[in-house]
Design an enzyme around this catalytic site. Structure first.
Site, PDB file in Angstrom:
ATOM      1  N   GLU A 179       0.766  -1.196   0.035  1.00 42.40           N
ATOM      2  CA  GLU A 179       0.055  -0.126   0.062  1.00 42.40           C
ATOM      3  C   GLU A 179       0.719   1.226   0.039  1.00 42.40           C
ATOM      4  O   GLU A 179       2.135   1.403   0.482  1.00 42.40           O
ATOM      5  CB  GLU A 179      -1.140  -0.140   1.376  1.00 42.40           C
ATOM      6  CG  GLU A 179      -1.678   1.060   1.257  1.00 42.40           C
ATOM      7  CD  GLU A 179      -2.808   1.415   0.289  1.00 42.40           C
ATOM      8  OE1 GLU A 179      -2.222   1.312  -1.084  1.00 42.40           O
ATOM      9  OE2 GLU A 179      -4.218   1.520   0.525  1.00 42.40           O
ATOM     10  N   ASP A 180       0.086   2.472  -0.749  1.00 40.60           N
ATOM     11  CA  ASP A 180       1.189   3.475  -0.548  1.00 40.60           C
ATOM     12  C   ASP A 180       1.102   4.189   0.769  1.00 40.60           C
ATOM     13  O   ASP A 180       2.021   4.696   1.458  1.00 40.60           O
ATOM     14  CB  ASP A 180       0.508   4.474  -1.758  1.00 40.60           C
ATOM     15  CG  ASP A 180      -0.872   4.799  -1.552  1.00 40.60           C
ATOM     16  OD1 ASP A 180      -1.790   4.280  -0.909  1.00 40.60           O
ATOM     17  OD2 ASP A 180      -1.380   5.521  -2.326  1.00 40.60           O
ATOM     18  N   ASP A 239      -4.105   6.391   5.996  1.00 39.63           N
ATOM     19  CA  ASP A 239      -4.721   7.461   6.590  1.00 39.63           C
ATOM     20  C   ASP A 239      -5.555   7.232   7.733  1.00 39.63           C
ATOM     21  O   ASP A 239      -5.117   6.668   8.699  1.00 39.63           O
ATOM     22  CB  ASP A 239      -5.294   8.157   5.424  1.00 39.63           C
ATOM     23  CG  ASP A 239      -5.492   9.792   5.935  1.00 39.63           C
ATOM     24  OD1 ASP A 239      -4.623  10.366   6.805  1.00 39.63           O
ATOM     25  OD2 ASP A 239      -6.493  10.055   5.088  1.00 39.63           O
ATOM     26  N   LYS A 274       0.362   7.547   8.372  1.00 40.43           N
ATOM     27  CA  LYS A 274      -0.057   8.808   9.174  1.00 40.43           C
ATOM     28  C   LYS A 274      -0.945   8.176  10.307  1.00 40.43           C
ATOM     29  O   LYS A 274      -2.257   8.344  10.098  1.00 40.43           O
ATOM     30  CB  LYS A 274      -0.973   9.714   8.195  1.00 40.43           C
ATOM     31  CG  LYS A 274      -0.332  10.534   7.328  1.00 40.43           C
ATOM     32  CD  LYS A 274      -1.138  11.448   6.989  1.00 40.43           C
ATOM     33  CE  LYS A 274      -1.173  11.831   5.359  1.00 40.43           C
ATOM     34  NZ  LYS A 274      -2.426  12.604   4.850  1.00 40.43           N
TER      35      LYS A 274
HETATM   36  P1  IMP Z   1      -7.691   5.772   4.248  1.00 42.07           P
HETATM   37  O1  IMP Z   1      -8.836   4.920   3.842  1.00 42.07           O
HETATM   38  O2  IMP Z   1      -8.269   7.253   4.968  1.00 42.07           O
HETATM   39  O3  IMP Z   1      -6.686   5.114   4.875  1.00 42.07           O
HETATM   40  O4  IMP Z   1      -7.175   6.348   2.980  1.00 42.07           O
HETATM   41  C1  IMP Z   1      -6.159   6.057   2.335  1.00 42.07           C
HETATM   42  C2  IMP Z   1      -6.167   6.552   0.782  1.00 42.07           C
HETATM   43  O5  IMP Z   1      -6.164   7.921   0.795  1.00 42.07           O
HETATM   44  C3  IMP Z   1      -4.832   6.352   0.245  1.00 42.07           C
HETATM   45  O6  IMP Z   1      -4.544   5.125  -0.356  1.00 42.07           O
HETATM   46  C4  IMP Z   1      -4.564   7.629  -0.565  1.00 42.07           C
HETATM   47  O7  IMP Z   1      -5.008   7.268  -1.758  1.00 42.07           O
HETATM   48  C5  IMP Z   1      -5.163   8.441   0.089  1.00 42.07           C
HETATM   49  N1  IMP Z   1      -4.562   9.574   0.966  1.00 42.07           N
HETATM   50  C6  IMP Z   1      -4.412   9.569   2.221  1.00 42.07           C
HETATM   51  N2  IMP Z   1      -3.585  10.506   2.467  1.00 42.07           N
HETATM   52  C7  IMP Z   1      -3.008  10.909   1.606  1.00 42.07           C
HETATM   53  C8  IMP Z   1      -2.062  11.892   1.278  1.00 42.07           C
HETATM   54  O8  IMP Z   1      -1.524  12.769   2.168  1.00 42.07           O
HETATM   55  N3  IMP Z   1      -1.772  12.185  -0.146  1.00 42.07           N
HETATM   56  C9  IMP Z   1      -2.332  11.538  -1.270  1.00 42.07           C
HETATM   57  N4  IMP Z   1      -3.047  10.701  -0.970  1.00 42.07           N
HETATM   58  C10 IMP Z   1      -3.673  10.178   0.522  1.00 42.07           C
HETATM   59 MG    MG Z   2      -3.969   4.023  -2.163  1.00 41.98          MG
END
Ligand code: IMP
Ligand code: MG
Length: 183
Positions: free
Chosen positions: A103-104, A107, A135
């Site tokens: 995964e990248d 968040d 994060k």
């Molecule tokens: P989550 O479901 O909130 O964990 O979302 C994760 C997804 O949100 C990641 O796979 C990214 O595509 C996007 N994302 C979250 N933070 C960032 C950021 O700082 N920059 C770019 N994309 C982000």
């Molecule tokens: Mg992603």
């Protein structure tokens, strides 16, 4: 977007190309030791993780297969709603593999939580998560990656696969993004 705007919105480089390279080499070596002799399937989450996957798989010194999963997370404003839609599913029967999700960024954790539930139900031999960025301050779902290459503060980042409105994925480093309107 103009070339000037493209550069103006990059506040600073948070993680350099060489820092990423060093960590990926270490991680690839560790994966090689952990999964030696096991059927390993790397599953990258599109689109964001495509660059990380391309570099990480080339640092892994053992046989492995690669696969891609594409999901779309829905946002209300800048906050993810927790609704995740499958855009492209895996083609493999993963019950024959040790699955490592690539995964990248994690968040809130909602996207990955959803994917983990989905893949667990398919009974892989094992299921682990490696993320390039974490994060933890933003987490709303209790979820820890098995390995994270960099822990970052609560700032919006772009580059090395990560986007802002589909732009910036091609930057070779991770940068802090700041929306600077041109005069
Ligand atoms: P989550 O479901 O909130 O964990 O979302 C994760 C997804 O949100 C990641 O796979 C990214 O595509 C996007 N994302 C979250 N933070 C960032 C950021 O700082 N920059 C770019 N994309 C982000
Ligand atoms: Mg992603």
């Amino acid at each position: 977007m103009t070339n000037k705007e493209f550069h103006q919105n990059i506040k600073r480089i948070l993680i350099s190309e060489s820092e990423i390279k060093t960590k990926i080499k270490e991680t690839g070596t560790q994966i090689g030791q952990d999964y030696a002799g096991k059927p390993l399937l790397l599953v990258s989450i599109l689109n964001g993780a495509f660059v990380f996957m391309a570099d990480l798989c080339r640092a892994i010194p053992i046989p492995c297969e690669i696969a891609f999963l594409c999901v779309k997370s829905y946002y209300s404003g800048t906050v993810s709603s927790g609704t995740v839609e499958m855009v492209m599913d895996l083609k493999q029967d993963i019950s024959q593999y040790h699955v490592l999700i690539i995964e990248d960024i994690i968040d809130t954790g909602r996207t990955l939580h959803h994917i983990l539930q989905l893949l667990k139900a398919r009974n892989p031999l094992s299921l682990k998560v490696i993320t390039l960025l974490d994060k933890p301050d933003r987490r709303v779902v209790d979820l820890k990656p098995d390995r994270s290459l960099f822990t970052i503060p609560d700032v919006f980042v772009v580059g090395y696969g990560l986007d802002c409105g589909e732009i910036y994925r091609n930057l070779p480093y991770i940068a802090e993004y700041e929306n600077n309107k041109l005069e």
